[in-house]
Design an enzyme around this catalytic site. Structure first.
Site, PDB file in Angstrom:
ATOM      1  N   TYR A 149       0.784  -1.104  -0.098  1.00 36.32           N
ATOM      2  CA  TYR A 149       0.005   0.338  -0.426  1.00 36.32           C
ATOM      3  C   TYR A 149       0.923   1.151  -0.310  1.00 36.32           C
ATOM      4  CZ  TYR A 149      -3.637   3.398   1.721  1.00 36.32           C
ATOM      5  OH  TYR A 149      -4.196   4.559   1.274  1.00 36.32           O
ATOM      6  N   ASP A 244       9.293   2.652   0.158  1.00 34.36           N
ATOM      7  CA  ASP A 244       7.971   3.053   1.012  1.00 34.36           C
ATOM      8  C   ASP A 244       8.161   3.407   2.114  1.00 34.36           C
ATOM      9  OD1 ASP A 244       6.325   4.520   1.683  1.00 34.36           O
ATOM     10  OD2 ASP A 244       4.078   3.528   0.498  1.00 34.36           O
ATOM     11  N   LYS A 272       3.634   8.935   8.958  1.00 35.88           N
ATOM     12  CA  LYS A 272       3.263   8.588  10.342  1.00 35.88           C
ATOM     13  C   LYS A 272       4.250   8.978  11.281  1.00 35.88           C
ATOM     14  CE  LYS A 272       0.580   4.863   8.557  1.00 35.88           C
ATOM     15  NZ  LYS A 272       0.775   3.750   7.629  1.00 35.88           N
TER      16      LYS A 272
HETATM   17  C1  LIG Z   1      -0.070   4.075   5.952  1.00 39.85           C
HETATM   18  C2  LIG Z   1       1.012   4.380   4.846  1.00 39.85           C
HETATM   19  C3  LIG Z   1       0.789   4.940   3.631  1.00 39.85           C
HETATM   20  C4  LIG Z   1       0.096   5.944   3.231  1.00 39.85           C
HETATM   21  O1  LIG Z   1      -0.274   7.138   5.009  1.00 39.85           O
HETATM   22  P1  LIG Z   1      -1.480   8.239   4.413  1.00 39.85           P
HETATM   23  O2  LIG Z   1      -0.728   9.069   5.940  1.00 39.85           O
HETATM   24  O3  LIG Z   1      -2.275   6.951   4.959  1.00 39.85           O
HETATM   25  O4  LIG Z   1      -2.163   9.016   3.705  1.00 39.85           O
HETATM   26  C5  LIG Z   1       1.049   4.586   2.561  1.00 39.85           C
HETATM   27  N1  LIG Z   1       2.644   3.813   2.392  1.00 39.85           N
HETATM   28  C6  LIG Z   1       2.605   3.127   3.122  1.00 39.85           C
HETATM   29  C7  LIG Z   1       3.509   2.751   3.447  1.00 39.85           C
HETATM   30  C8  LIG Z   1       1.372   2.957   4.393  1.00 39.85           C
HETATM   31  O5  LIG Z   1       1.839   2.233   5.527  1.00 39.85           O
END
Ligand SMILES: *Cc1c(COP(=O)(O)O)cnc(C)c1O
Length: 432
Positions: A149, A244, A272
Site C-alpha cells: 500500500y 516507501d 506516520k
Molecule cells: C500508511 C501508509 C501510507 C499512506 O499514508 P497516509 O498518511 O495514510 O496517507 C503509504 N505507505 C505506507 C507503507 C503506509 O503504511
C-alpha cells in the site's frame, strides 16, 4: 465470554449516527471493523499504551494510531513542546526554522536522504515521489508489488494492500484505465517477476516502489537478497528504486529499513512516526533528483499546511525521544516477548499460526506459513482472525481490525501489559 460486563452502548449510538453523516461512519475505511465483524469502539482519549472508549472501557493498544504513537500516546514531552509551539500560532504558510531542524534530523538519520520535502500525509509523499521519478527518468511506468500500500493515489490503487485488501475490493472504480495500465505488479519477494517486467517494458519503467518490510498485507519480511536484488535490477535497467518507509521509517530502526538492511534506495517516502501523531509526510533522496522539485526545479508540488509548525514540533520531539540510547532494543524486546508468546499460546491451543516482528512492528497469521507474499497472506483463516480480534477486544486488548495490517508496540508498553495481553490471548485462543 465477558460479553455481560463488556458494554459499548455509547460507542454503538455514536457510530450509528456517524453512518448517517459520513460514508461508512468513518474517515478511513479499516476503522469500520468490516472484516472482523462487530462495531468499532469510539475512542474518548489515549495515554501511554492505553485507550479509553466513550463507555469507559480501557484497552491496551497495539495499533498506536497506525504507527505514529511509537513513544506512547500523549507523551508528556511531545505535549509540552506542542503547548509551547501553540503560543506562536498554528500555521505560518511561510518558512520556519522548525522545518530546518526536522529536515536536518531526517537527513542525518536516513541513509538515502540528502534533501527532503515535507507534505501532510503518506499518500501525498508517495503521490509526489511518483511524479518525481517520472519527471526525472522521462518514463511513465511503475512497478509495485501485490499487497503493498502506498496511499490512495490512482496509480497505486492496483493490487493494493491495507483497506483495499481488508475489504477484498477489486482495483478501485474511478481509477482511469490509462492510469492503471502504467502500473505493473509483481508478487513480493519475486525478483524474476520484476526482471520479466523490465524486459517486457524496455526503457519504459521509471521506478520500482515497495514497502521494504510489508505492513499493509499483514507483516511480511523481505527474503534475503530481495532488496539487494531490486537495487541491482533498477540500476541495470536505468530505473529508480523507491523505499516507501511511511510505516517502517523510524519504526524498525532509527534510519528505517534501509539502515536495518544496508540497502540504499534513490528515494524514500516517510510519514506516520515523523509526524509524532500530527499530519506529516515527507519524501527525500538524492540531491540531483530532489533538485527537480519546484521551486528548485520544474516538477510542481506544493501544500498550504506543509511544514506546519505544530506538525514539525511533534516530529522533532518524537525523533529526539527515539534517538535516546536503547530505544529500539526496548521495542524489540517487548515486541519479541509479545509475538513469541502469542505464537506459542496459539500453537499449544492447536492453531496453525505464522508470525514475527522487527523492532516495534509485528504480525501473526492464522496459517502455518511461511508467508512470502500477498497470496500466502490470503491463506490466513479470516474467520478465526475475526473471532480472535473480537475476543481480545472484549478482554481489553485493541488489535488492528484487519488481518492485513501489522501491529505496533510503543516505548510505553510494559512487561505487565504484555503479560496481560498474553493472558487474554490464552483465554481467547483456547476457546476458538
Ligand atoms: C500508511 C501508509 C501510507 C499512506 O499514508 P497516509 O498518511 O495514510 O496517507 C503509504 N505507505 C505506507 C507503507 C503506509 O503504511
Amino acid at each position: 465470554m465477558l460479553t455481560e460486563t463488556f458494554k459499548t452502548t455509547k460507542s454503538e449510538e455514536i457510530f450509528a449516527a456517524a453512518q448517517q453523516l459520513m460514508p461508512g461512519g468513518v474517515s478511513s475505511p479499516v476503522r469500520a471493523f468490516k472484516s472482523v465483524g462487530g462495531q468499532p469502539i469510539v475512542f474518548d482519549h489515549v495515554k501511554d499504551a492505553y485507550i479509553w472508549d466513550v463507555d469507559g472501557n480501557q484497552y491496551i493498544d497495539y495499533v498506536g494510531t497506525w504507527g505514529p504513537a511509537i513513544c506512547g500516546h500523549s507523551h508528556p514531552e511531545v505535549i509540552e513542546a506542542l503547548r509551547l509551539a501553540l503560543d506562536k500560532g498554528t500555521s505560518f504558510g511561510a518558512p520556519c526554522i522548525l522545518e530546518n531542524v526536522l529536515a536536518q534530523m531526517v537527513i542525518d538519520a536516513v541513509p538515502s536522504v540528502e534533501m527532503v520535502r515535507f507534505v501532510n500525509s503518506g499518500t501525498e509523499a508517495c503521490m509526489s515521489v511518483l511524479r518525481l521519478i517520472r519527471a526525472f527518468t522521462g518514463r511513465e511506468k511503475l512497478i509495485k508489488f501485490e499487497g503493498c500500500y502506498h496511499g490512495h493515489a490512482d496509480m497505486f490503487l492496483v493490487k493494493a494492500g491495507s483497506g483495499v485488501a481488508t475489504l477484498g475490493l477489486p482495483d478501485s472504480p474511478g481509477v482511469p484505465k490509462t492510469v492503471a495500465e502504467n502500473t505493473l505488479t509483481a508478487p513480493y519477494n519475486d525478483l524474476q517477476a520484476v526482471r520479466t517486467l523490465f524486459e517486457e517494458n524496455p526503457e519504459q519503467v521509471a521506478g520500482v516502489i515497495l514497502e521494504p518490510v510489508v505492513g499493509n498485507a499483514g507483516f511480511i519480511v523481505p527474503d534475503a537478497g530481495f532488496l539487494a536484488g531490486l537495487r541491482e535490477l533498477t540500476k541495470e535497467y536505468g530505473a529508480l528504486l523507491v523505499f516507501d518507509e511511511v510505516m517502517t521509517g523510524f519504526r524498525i530502526a532509527y534510519g528505517g529499513a534501509q539502515e536495518k538492511f544496508g540497502i540504499t534506495p534513490d528515494l524514500t517516502t516517510m510519514g506516520k512516526v515523523i509526524g509524532g501523531g500530527l499530519p506529516v509526510g515527507a519524501y527525500g533522496g538524492r540531491k540531483d533528483i530532489m533538485s527537480m522539485v519546484a521551486p528548485a526545479g520544474p516538477m510542481y508540488q506544493a501544500g498550504t499546511l506543509s511544514g506546519n509548525p505544530l506538525a514539525m514540533t511533534a516530529g522533532i520531539k518524537t525523533l529526539e525521544l527515539l534517538k535516546r540510547p536503547g530505544t529500539y532494543e526496548q521495542l524489540d524486546r517487548v515486541t519479541g516477548k509479545l509475538i513469541h508468546g502469542l505464537l506459542r499460546i496459539a500453537r499449544e491451543a492447536g492453531h496453525e499460526v505464522y508470525g514475527g516482528h522487527i523492532s516495534g512492528m509485528f504480525g501473526m497469521f492464522f496459517t502455518a506459513g511461511p508467508i512470502h507474499n500477498y497470496e500466502d497472506a490470503k491463506k490466513s483463516d479470516m474467520q478465526k482472525f475475526g473471532k480472535f480480534h473480537r475476543g481480545m477486544l472484549e478482554r481489553g486488548i485493541y488489535l488492528a481490525p484487519s488481518q492485513f495490517e501489522a501491529g505496533f508496540t510503543s516505548l510505553a508498553h510494559t512487561d505487565a501489559d504484555i503479560d496481560k495481553t498474553l493472558e487474554a490471548a490464552q483465554a481467547v485462543l483456547s476457546s476458538l
